[in-house]
Design a protein around this motif. Structure first.
Motif, mmCIF file in Angstrom:
data_model
loop_
_atom_site.group_PDB
_atom_site.id
_atom_site.type_symbol
_atom_site.label_atom_id
_atom_site.label_comp_id
_atom_site.label_asym_id
_atom_site.label_seq_id
_atom_site.Cartn_x
_atom_site.Cartn_y
_atom_site.Cartn_z
ATOM 1 N N THR A 56 9.603 -0.485 4.052
ATOM 2 C CA THR A 56 8.747 -1.658 4.215
ATOM 3 C C THR A 56 7.946 -1.565 5.508
ATOM 4 O O THR A 56 8.309 -0.835 6.442
ATOM 5 C CB THR A 56 9.565 -2.964 4.229
ATOM 6 O OG1 THR A 56 10.339 -3.022 5.434
ATOM 7 C CG2 THR A 56 10.481 -3.056 3.020
ATOM 8 N N ALA A 57 6.891 -2.341 5.549
ATOM 9 C CA ALA A 57 6.023 -2.333 6.724
ATOM 10 C C ALA A 57 6.681 -2.977 7.930
ATOM 11 O O ALA A 57 6.330 -2.674 9.074
ATOM 12 C CB ALA A 57 4.711 -3.051 6.395
ATOM 13 N N THR A 58 7.648 -3.874 7.699
ATOM 14 C CA THR A 58 8.276 -4.609 8.798
ATOM 15 C C THR A 58 9.575 -3.991 9.266
ATOM 16 O O THR A 58 10.086 -4.339 10.333
ATOM 17 C CB THR A 58 8.574 -6.056 8.364
ATOM 18 O OG1 THR A 58 9.527 -6.026 7.296
ATOM 19 C CG2 THR A 58 7.312 -6.769 7.919
ATOM 20 N N GLY A 59 10.154 -3.106 8.468
ATOM 21 C CA GLY A 59 11.463 -2.556 8.789
ATOM 22 C C GLY A 59 12.611 -3.398 8.283
ATOM 23 O O GLY A 59 13.783 -3.047 8.466
ATOM 24 N N ALA A 60 12.309 -4.528 7.617
ATOM 25 C CA ALA A 60 13.337 -5.378 7.007
ATOM 26 C C ALA A 60 13.182 -5.326 5.493
ATOM 27 O O ALA A 60 12.089 -5.068 4.967
ATOM 28 C CB ALA A 60 13.206 -6.819 7.507
ATOM 29 N N ALA A 61 14.261 -5.592 4.790
ATOM 30 C CA ALA A 61 14.262 -5.456 3.332
ATOM 31 C C ALA A 61 13.385 -6.515 2.666
ATOM 32 O O ALA A 61 13.160 -7.609 3.198
ATOM 33 C CB ALA A 61 15.691 -5.562 2.810
ATOM 34 N N ASP A 107 7.927 4.014 -5.845
ATOM 35 C CA ASP A 107 7.959 5.338 -5.233
ATOM 36 C C ASP A 107 6.562 5.824 -4.847
ATOM 37 O O ASP A 107 6.427 6.814 -4.116
ATOM 38 C CB ASP A 107 8.590 6.353 -6.190
ATOM 39 C CG ASP A 107 10.101 6.177 -6.303
ATOM 40 O OD1 ASP A 107 10.687 5.524 -5.421
ATOM 41 O OD2 ASP A 107 10.671 6.667 -7.295
ATOM 42 N N GLY A 108 5.542 5.120 -5.317
ATOM 43 C CA GLY A 108 4.179 5.558 -5.081
ATOM 44 C C GLY A 108 3.619 5.215 -3.718
ATOM 45 O O GLY A 108 2.491 5.600 -3.390
ATOM 46 N N SER A 109 4.373 4.460 -2.912
ATOM 47 C CA SER A 109 3.894 4.113 -1.575
ATOM 48 C C SER A 109 5.052 4.229 -0.593
ATOM 49 O O SER A 109 6.176 3.815 -0.903
ATOM 50 C CB SER A 109 3.328 2.687 -1.551
ATOM 51 O OG SER A 109 2.993 2.302 -0.231
ATOM 52 N N PRO A 110 4.803 4.732 0.602
ATOM 53 C CA PRO A 110 5.897 4.871 1.577
ATOM 54 C C PRO A 110 6.267 3.552 2.238
ATOM 55 O O PRO A 110 7.377 3.418 2.766
ATOM 56 C CB PRO A 110 5.336 5.861 2.604
ATOM 57 C CG PRO A 110 3.850 5.668 2.528
ATOM 58 C CD PRO A 110 3.556 5.344 1.093
ATOM 59 N N ARG A 111 5.373 2.581 2.246
ATOM 60 C CA ARG A 111 5.622 1.316 2.931
ATOM 61 C C ARG A 111 5.107 0.156 2.084
ATOM 62 O O ARG A 111 3.979 0.190 1.593
ATOM 63 C CB ARG A 111 4.922 1.286 4.300
ATOM 64 C CG ARG A 111 5.474 2.294 5.305
ATOM 65 C CD ARG A 111 6.862 1.847 5.802
ATOM 66 N NE ARG A 111 7.390 2.781 6.794
ATOM 67 C CZ ARG A 111 8.128 3.841 6.507
ATOM 68 N NH1 ARG A 111 8.423 4.118 5.245
ATOM 69 N NH2 ARG A 111 8.567 4.636 7.460
ATOM 70 N N TRP A 112 5.947 -0.866 1.950
ATOM 71 C CA TRP A 112 5.587 -2.041 1.155
ATOM 72 C C TRP A 112 5.660 -3.298 2.010
ATOM 73 O O TRP A 112 6.504 -3.414 2.899
ATOM 74 C CB TRP A 112 6.531 -2.186 -0.036
ATOM 75 C CG TRP A 112 6.316 -1.141 -1.083
ATOM 76 C CD1 TRP A 112 6.919 0.084 -1.176
ATOM 77 C CD2 TRP A 112 5.410 -1.216 -2.178
ATOM 78 N NE1 TRP A 112 6.453 0.772 -2.261
ATOM 79 C CE2 TRP A 112 5.522 -0.001 -2.904
ATOM 80 C CE3 TRP A 112 4.520 -2.192 -2.632
ATOM 81 C CZ2 TRP A 112 4.779 0.256 -4.048
ATOM 82 C CZ3 TRP A 112 3.777 -1.942 -3.783
ATOM 83 C CH2 TRP A 112 3.902 -0.733 -4.473
ATOM 84 N N SER A 113 4.787 -4.243 1.688
ATOM 85 C CA SER A 113 4.828 -5.566 2.314
ATOM 86 C C SER A 113 5.004 -6.610 1.220
ATOM 87 O O SER A 113 4.847 -6.318 0.019
ATOM 88 C CB SER A 113 3.534 -5.841 3.086
ATOM 89 O OG SER A 113 2.437 -5.964 2.193
ATOM 90 N N ALA A 114 5.301 -7.834 1.621
ATOM 91 C CA ALA A 114 5.502 -8.902 0.637
ATOM 92 C C ALA A 114 4.260 -9.087 -0.219
ATOM 93 O O ALA A 114 4.354 -9.279 -1.445
ATOM 94 C CB ALA A 114 5.868 -10.196 1.356
#
Length: 743
Positions: A189-194, A469-476
């Motif tokens: 994730t972009a924030t480092g939290a789940a 799996d298509g992106s290394p970082r996700w946000s809400a």
């Protein structure tokens, strides 16, 4: 400070001095916002809805009484620990306190009172809730969640087509599963939290099945999705430091027994492994608006309540009976007529436990360990759970109660008189798995595989994993792209069959070529998706009419109306289409026979011509269920319904805006191919729980927070829901508006 606050979407945020006052406030605000909805649910749970909804509600009322839903709920309440019972009772007190004002707001009550007065009958007022009413509502919502009527279907397929054919129809239905949930750990994730996100799929109800709410007191502060009429936020919640979500585990934990019954000296007896044993039996009366009352005999054997009073009589071997014998009224013994019936055994009735002790424990949870302990008390229904906390804790487990019994119990209705099918008191251990990376739950044969028989196809789960799996970082904010994905992987077998066809006319060739070039996305604006759906529907209808499947036709007519969706042939063919197009297990339904039917379907659709300009959204429209008093009221006309020439509202009328998605898409807006393109099932809510900061979370429901027609928040979320958008979760009390009355 105690009070009721509202955000910009009318979502209630409640504050109180302790959990009991807070439960009272939740009950009261639910009565204000959803009075008619929870009155209908109270009546459905007690088998009294036909008194206000009319004769169409009689089949459900009959089942609710035969299955002893209200009596089971009352037993479960008496077995509750004192603290949980006090908490539930406080909620009920709040409902009773709010119902008079809620009923004045709801036009359905006024219309029903007017009609009752015209008929010189007692006017309709909301009924008083008992302490066990929330438990009865919970049970009413979930009694069919384990799809026990599918056992009658599997039994019939095995008898009439052979045991090997059962796997071809391995989808419990109706509509198959559609719920999704996923957990993205902090390292993705972009924030480092789940992040936890998903969308429970159910039949879409108006007002919606889920109620967005915030519950705050000195012990906890939780935002979540409540079920109107039930305290807490059982399925989906974010407590600031921990969040959780569920999907249906597709577990098998209810059994059907074929019973032999007789009347002896004025009482009913059932044949069990130890001979004839007395049953409890009495007659109840279902009042019906506009028609004569209906009597229902309520019988309970040592296995459980009889839910199918006159079952077809089946031979001991099952394969050699004729259909005329199936309908014989019974056979004589020295003690009178013997007839066959079907009883239902389900854990809350046996154990006197619905798992309600888990609900306040979930509200108090601070970590995934707390959620885990709370879910050890969970019972009904059996769910797969994902949870995460701000310390990096992650949880993936199944929660619920599954009895250990003979394997045949999971497959069919078993003979009550044969030993070996009893419940021994042992329960299966609930599976769990350590979370390593992105984790998905979508009703598939995954973590809960040891507990079930039939699961949803793997398409949704596989597609969600591929997207994540298509992106290394996700946000809400990124999660909406997953919620709304419309790729239909299950289109492959039919398209492969079309590609093999030869000898087609020119119009059919052009249509076939369009479909083979289609991107397989069920977008609302797609004309190719509409063409595919039209061809699919024609193929389904032709397969359902094939002589090989003729022995399964009419099964639904033999069963109680409540069970018929699991037994109707055309929907079963629709949801098993991939298997039927790729099997060699059914003699007479070989590749040549399949090609013949696909060719005829393609030619017919191509000859129609008008399909060329029709978009999927023109066909695929939401058909929500809305309970209306009998005779129906005439609320404001909007996109959720239509008014006929008599002024009645069609509760199944499609909305004006078409829907994207289909039953095997992540956006699982289920139609019934071969029956209707309309969608009665879809996302009953969407949510994104952000563990970095709770006010970064997002959610949406169909329609709105209010169930009162004409209220500003009756429909304000619906356009966003239709387009896959979400609204922010507000947590700053300074951004909320306080209602000026004491809850």
């Amino acid at each position: 400070m105690s009070g009721v606050y509202r955000d910009a979407w009318g979502i209630p945020h409640l504050r109180a001095g302790d959990p009991y006052k807070l439960a009272f406030a939740q009950g009261r605000v639910t009565a204000l916002d959803r009075a008619w909805q929870i009155e209908v649910e109270r009546r459905r749970a007690t088998g009294t809805s036909a008194a206000i909804l009319g004769p169409d509600a009689v089949p459900w009322d009959r089942f609710a009484r035969q299955a002893r839903l209200a009596d089971t709920a009352e037993r479960c309440l008496h077995a509750l620990d004192g603290d949980t019972a006090r908490w539930v009772s406080a909620y009920v007190d709040g409902v009773n306190a709010g119902l008079p004002e809620g009923a004045r707001r709801a036009p359905e009550f006024a219309t029903a009172r007017h009609e009752a007065a015209r008929q010189e009958a007692a006017g309709l007022a909301p009924g008083r809730w008992e302490p066990w009413t929330p438990m009865a509502i919970w049970l009413s919502h979930h009694i069919l969640f384990a799809h026990f009527p599918a056992k009658l279907w599997r039994e019939a397929v095995a008898e009439r087509l052979g045991p090997e054919a059962v796997a071809l129809f391995a989808a419990d239905g109706p509509g198959t599963g559609g719920s999704n949930g996923w957990l993205v750990p902090g390292d993705h994730t972009a924030t480092g939290a789940a992040l936890i996100a998903g969308d429970p799929h159910r039949f879409i109800e108006d007002p919606g099945f889920y109620q967005q709410i915030r519950l705050a007191c000195p012990e906890f502060d939780v935002v979540g999705l409540a079920v109107p009429g039930v305290p807490g936020t059982a399925h989906f919640g974010h407590a600031g430091s921990v969040a959780w979500a569920i999907t249906n585990a597709m577990a098998d934990y209810q059994d059907l027994y074929r019973e032999r019954l007789r009347r002896e000296d004025g009482r009913v007896e059932a044949l069990g492994p130890d001979g004839w044993r007395p049953c409890t039996a009495h007659v109840e009366v279902v009042e019906v608006a506009g028609e004569a009352p209906v009597e229902v005999e309520v019988v309970e054997t040592e296995r459980g309540p009889v839910v199918m009073a006159d079952a077809p009589v089946r031979g001991e071997t099952g394969r050699d009976h004729d259909q005329a014998a199936d309908r014989r009224p019974g056979r004589e013994t020295g003690h009178g007529r013997v007839w066959e019936a079907v009883s239902l055994r389900y854990p809350p009735r046996v154990r006197r436990d619905l798992g309600f002790a888990a609900l306040p424990a979930l509200l108090r949870a601070k970590t995934v360990a707390d959620v885990d302990r709370a879910l050890d008390r969970w019972a009904e229904p059996v769910n797969v759970v994902l949870a995460a906390d701000t310390d990096g804790g992650l949880l993936h487990r199944v929660a619920g109660v599954v009895p250990v019994r003979h394997p045949d119990n999971a497959l069919r209705a078993v003979p009550a008189w044969e030993p070996g099918h009893e419940w021994g008191g042992r329960h299966a251990p609930m599976p769990r798995r350590a979370v390593h990376g992105i984790t998905v739950m979508a009703n598939e044969q995954g973590l809960a595989a040891p507990l079930g028989v039939e699961f949803a196809p793997p398409y949704r789960a596989d597609r969600i994993r591929r997207l994540l799996d298509g992106s290394p970082r996700w946000s809400a904010g990124d999660m909406a792209a997953v919620h709304t994905d419309t790729l239909l992987p299950s289109a492959g077998p039919l398209l492969d069959l079309l590609a093999e066809l030869d000898g087609l006319g020119p119009e059919a060739v052009r249509l076939r070529d369009r479909l083979l070039a289609w991107d397989r996305r069920m977008d609302a604006a797609s004309t190719d998706a509409a063409a595919y759906a039209a061809v699919r529907a024609e193929v389904v209808r032709r397969l359902a009419a094939h002589p090989v499947l003729a022995p399964l036709a009419g099964l639904d007519a033999e069963a109680p109306e409540v069970f018929r969706p699991w037994l109707a042939l055309t929907p079963r063919v629709a949801y098993a289409l991939e298997s039927l197009l790729t099997t060699d297990l059914l003699p007479g339904l070989d590749r040549a026979a399949l090609a013949e039917r696909a060719r005829a379907a393609l030619e017919d659709v191509a000859a129609g011509g008008e399909k060329a300009g029709v978009r999927w959204g023109d066909l695929h429209r939401l058909a929500p269920w809305r309970a209306l008093p009998s005779p129906a009221i005439s609320p404001p006309v909007d996109s959720a319904g239509s008014v006929d020439s008599a002024g009645s509202v069609d509760s199944a009328a499609p909305v004006d805006t078409g829907l994207p998605g289909d039953h095997d898409c992540v956006l699982s807006t289920s139609s019934v191919p071969g029956v209707t393109h309309h969608s009665a099932r879809g996302p009953a809510a969407r949510y994104v729980w952000d563990l970095a900061r709770r006010d970064g979370s997002l959610w949406i429901v169909p329609f709105g927070a209010s169930g009162v027609p004409g209220d500003p928040h009756w429909r304000d979320q619906h356009p966003l829901w239709l387009h896959g958008e979400l609204v922010p979760v507000t947590t700053d009390w300074n951004e909320l508006i306080e209602e000026r009355h004491d809850p």
